[in-house]
Design a protein around this motif. Structure first.
Motif, PDB file in Angstrom:
ATOM      1  N   SER A 126       0.826  -1.208   0.000  1.00 56.38           N
ATOM      2  CA  SER A 126       0.000   0.000   0.000  1.00 56.38           C
ATOM      3  C   SER A 126       0.857   1.254   0.000  1.00 56.38           C
ATOM      4  O   SER A 126       0.476   2.280  -0.571  1.00 56.38           O
ATOM      5  N   TYR A 184      -6.338 -10.038   1.482  1.00 56.96           N
ATOM      6  CA  TYR A 184      -7.331  -9.119   0.942  1.00 56.96           C
ATOM      7  C   TYR A 184      -7.823  -8.136   2.007  1.00 56.96           C
ATOM      8  O   TYR A 184      -8.119  -6.984   1.695  1.00 56.96           O
ATOM      9  N   ALA A 185      -7.905  -8.574   3.247  1.00 53.69           N
ATOM     10  CA  ALA A 185      -8.411  -7.701   4.300  1.00 53.69           C
ATOM     11  C   ALA A 185      -7.434  -6.573   4.615  1.00 53.69           C
ATOM     12  O   ALA A 185      -7.849  -5.421   4.813  1.00 53.69           O
ATOM     13  N   MET A 201      -7.327  -3.717   1.933  1.00 55.96           N
ATOM     14  CA  MET A 201      -8.584  -2.986   1.974  1.00 55.96           C
ATOM     15  C   MET A 201      -8.632  -2.079   3.202  1.00 55.96           C
ATOM     16  O   MET A 201      -9.014  -0.906   3.119  1.00 55.96           O
ATOM     17  N   SER A 252      -6.172   0.843   2.747  1.00 52.79           N
ATOM     18  CA  SER A 252      -6.690   1.844   1.808  1.00 52.79           C
ATOM     19  C   SER A 252      -7.720   2.739   2.481  1.00 52.79           C
ATOM     20  O   SER A 252      -7.707   3.966   2.300  1.00 52.79           O
ATOM     21  N   MET A 253      -8.621   2.121   3.256  1.00 57.89           N
ATOM     22  CA  MET A 253      -9.620   2.907   3.967  1.00 57.89           C
ATOM     23  C   MET A 253      -8.952   3.843   4.973  1.00 57.89           C
ATOM     24  O   MET A 253      -9.328   5.014   5.105  1.00 57.89           O
ATOM     25  N   THR A 256     -12.044   5.152  -3.002  1.00 56.75           N
ATOM     26  CA  THR A 256     -11.484   4.035  -2.235  1.00 56.75           C
ATOM     27  C   THR A 256     -12.595   3.165  -1.649  1.00 56.75           C
ATOM     28  O   THR A 256     -12.530   1.938  -1.702  1.00 56.75           O
ATOM     29  N   THR A 257     -13.633   3.808  -1.098  1.00 59.18           N
ATOM     30  CA  THR A 257     -14.757   3.054  -0.538  1.00 59.18           C
ATOM     31  C   THR A 257     -15.446   2.216  -1.613  1.00 59.18           C
ATOM     32  O   THR A 257     -15.748   1.039  -1.399  1.00 59.18           O
ATOM     33  N   VAL A 272     -13.362  -0.827  -2.554  1.00 59.60           N
ATOM     34  CA  VAL A 272     -13.462  -1.937  -1.596  1.00 59.60           C
ATOM     35  C   VAL A 272     -14.763  -2.697  -1.796  1.00 59.60           C
ATOM     36  O   VAL A 272     -14.801  -3.933  -1.798  1.00 59.60           O
ATOM     37  N   MET A 332     -14.888  -5.168  -4.774  1.00 58.27           N
ATOM     38  CA  MET A 332     -14.003  -6.337  -4.791  1.00 58.27           C
ATOM     39  C   MET A 332     -14.836  -7.588  -4.530  1.00 58.27           C
ATOM     40  O   MET A 332     -15.054  -8.002  -3.392  1.00 58.27           O
TER      41      MET A 332
END
Length: 399
Positions: A39, A167-168, A171, A174-175, A288-289, A292, A295
């Motif tokens: 990230s 994956y978590a 995400m 990013s949030m 970004t939201t 997510v 996905m």
């Protein structure tokens, strides 16, 4: 009374090595190292522009050359991996060393040397240091599953935990970066924002490294690396070139992977994300939201039964599952085929093998289902409602 399910060792007549569940979870926490750093490194183009005055085009060339550098550092560091044997172990020493090296590279790139009047040479040097540390960490982490367990039943468990965290973590990062840190730093990409993100990422990565080290401590012993130091006839460069020279499929494979990697490297740069979301959409936090939310997983399945046209239509329009108050969201069904069971006997649960393999030509149905929500056992329940009994599932893609 209930009979105890035979273990893989009892079925196969082999004494398998097994890891405990908490150790597998600790190994999967390597995602806090790799994916959180991923990230951050996606913002390298911002750091180059803001902190070193390098143009975006020049940054692209540097990052492309760095991918080529990987082709040289990977085999060299693999050579180092074979020869590291200390009283503190091999794996933990390499993981911690790799983390410290990439931490130095990233800290200098995004913080200590950034906006201090340095230019292209310093940025390139810090990026190379990061690559060396990242390669050591990633190379070591990829060897851990085979060292922790060789039980074929336990390998999927490692995959499940690794996939979930891989994956978590990005995400969540990013949030955190775009909806929390960015607004607090004025809503623009500046030196304060890059330094803050770098510090947070390195803290997460450091914690992840320590958790992984705790999980593998029981396996970081010399007896688990027997054979890595045995003398053998060295493989010469000429031998490798000879294989490559006369193997056209291998040449095509290398060329396609190299081009895909370069394209992926360019497309993953934060400047591309900013042009799309910051300029075209105009809202990085919202983008970004939405990213997510979008996905969605694609899952390959194999099941007993058949999917008739009405069942396929129900899957693709939504169906009401037992116990759920609302129907499922429309799913995408693709690649549906009828196949003989013999093609999938390797994935059959032990309890099924004795009963169903007496009819190896029995037809099963396979396909890929892409869903847009995450209810408990959703794919299994959806196909069960259509009269199918799943015996094999594999996540094939996200997004």
């Amino acid at each position: 009374m209930f009979q105890k399910k035979p273990s893989a060792s009892e079925v196969d007549g082999v004494q398998y090595r097994r890891a405990k569940t908490w150790q597998i979870i600790c190994y999967a926490c390597n995602a806090f190292v790799g994916m959180s750093v991923y990230s951050l490194i996606g913002m390298a183009s911002y750091s180059a522009s803001i902190g070193y005055g390098i143009t975006t085009a020049t940054v692209g060339i540097i990052l492309m050359l760095a991918r080529i550098l990987d082709g040289f550092t990977d085999p060299l560091l693999a050579f180092v991996y074979d020869r590291v044997n200390t009283r503190f172990g091999k794996l933990r020493v390499l993981l911690i060393s790799g983390y410290l090296i990439e931490a130095v590279g990233l800290l200098c790139m995004f913080n200590l040397c950034s906006s201090k009047g340095f230019g292209l040479p310093v940025f390139a040097l810090t990026y190379i240091i990061y690559i060396i540390g990242y390669t050591i960490t990633n190379m070591t982490a990829q060897t851990l599953p085979a060292i922790m367990t060789n039980d074929p039943r336990q390998r999927p468990t490692i995959g499940v935990w690794s996939t979930a965290l891989n994956y978590a973590v990005p995400m969540g990062m990013s949030m955190l970066i775009y909806t929390v840190i960015l607004p607090k730093c004025g809503g623009t990409f500046n030196q304060d924002f890059l330094s803050t993100v770098c510090t947070i990422v390195l803290i997460f990565a450091g914690i992840g490294t320590l958790i992984v080290c705790a999980g593998i401590s029981a396996y970081d012993k010399p007896e688990n690396f027997e054979g890595t130091n045995k003398k053998h006839k060295p493989l010469k460069t000429a031998d490798i070139l000879e294989v490559l020279k006369h193997n056209k499929p291998l040449q095509c494979y290398i060329a396609s992977n190299a081009s895909d990697k370069l394209a992926q490297q360019v497309g993953s740069q934060a400047i591309i994300n900013t042009m799309l979301n910051g300029i075209l959409i105009g809202n990085m936090g919202l983008a970004t939201t939405l990213g997510v939310i979008s996905m969605v997983p694609s899952i390959f399945f194999a099941a007993f039964g058949a999917l008739e046209e009405d069942a396929r239509a129900a899957l693709q329009t939504g169906l009401l599952l037992p116990g759920d108050p609302i129907p499922t969201a429309p799913a995408v069904l693709s690649g549906v085929q009828r196949r003989p069971l013999s093609e999938f006997q390797a994935w059959l649960p032990v309890g099924y093998k004795r009963r169903v393999l007496r009819l190896p030509q029995r037809q099963i149905v396979t396909g890929t289902l892409t869903i847009r929500e995450g209810r408990k056992h959703q794919v299994r329940r959806m196909l069960g409602a259509c009269g199918c009994q799943i015996f094999y599932l594999k996540r094939t893609a996200i997004g």
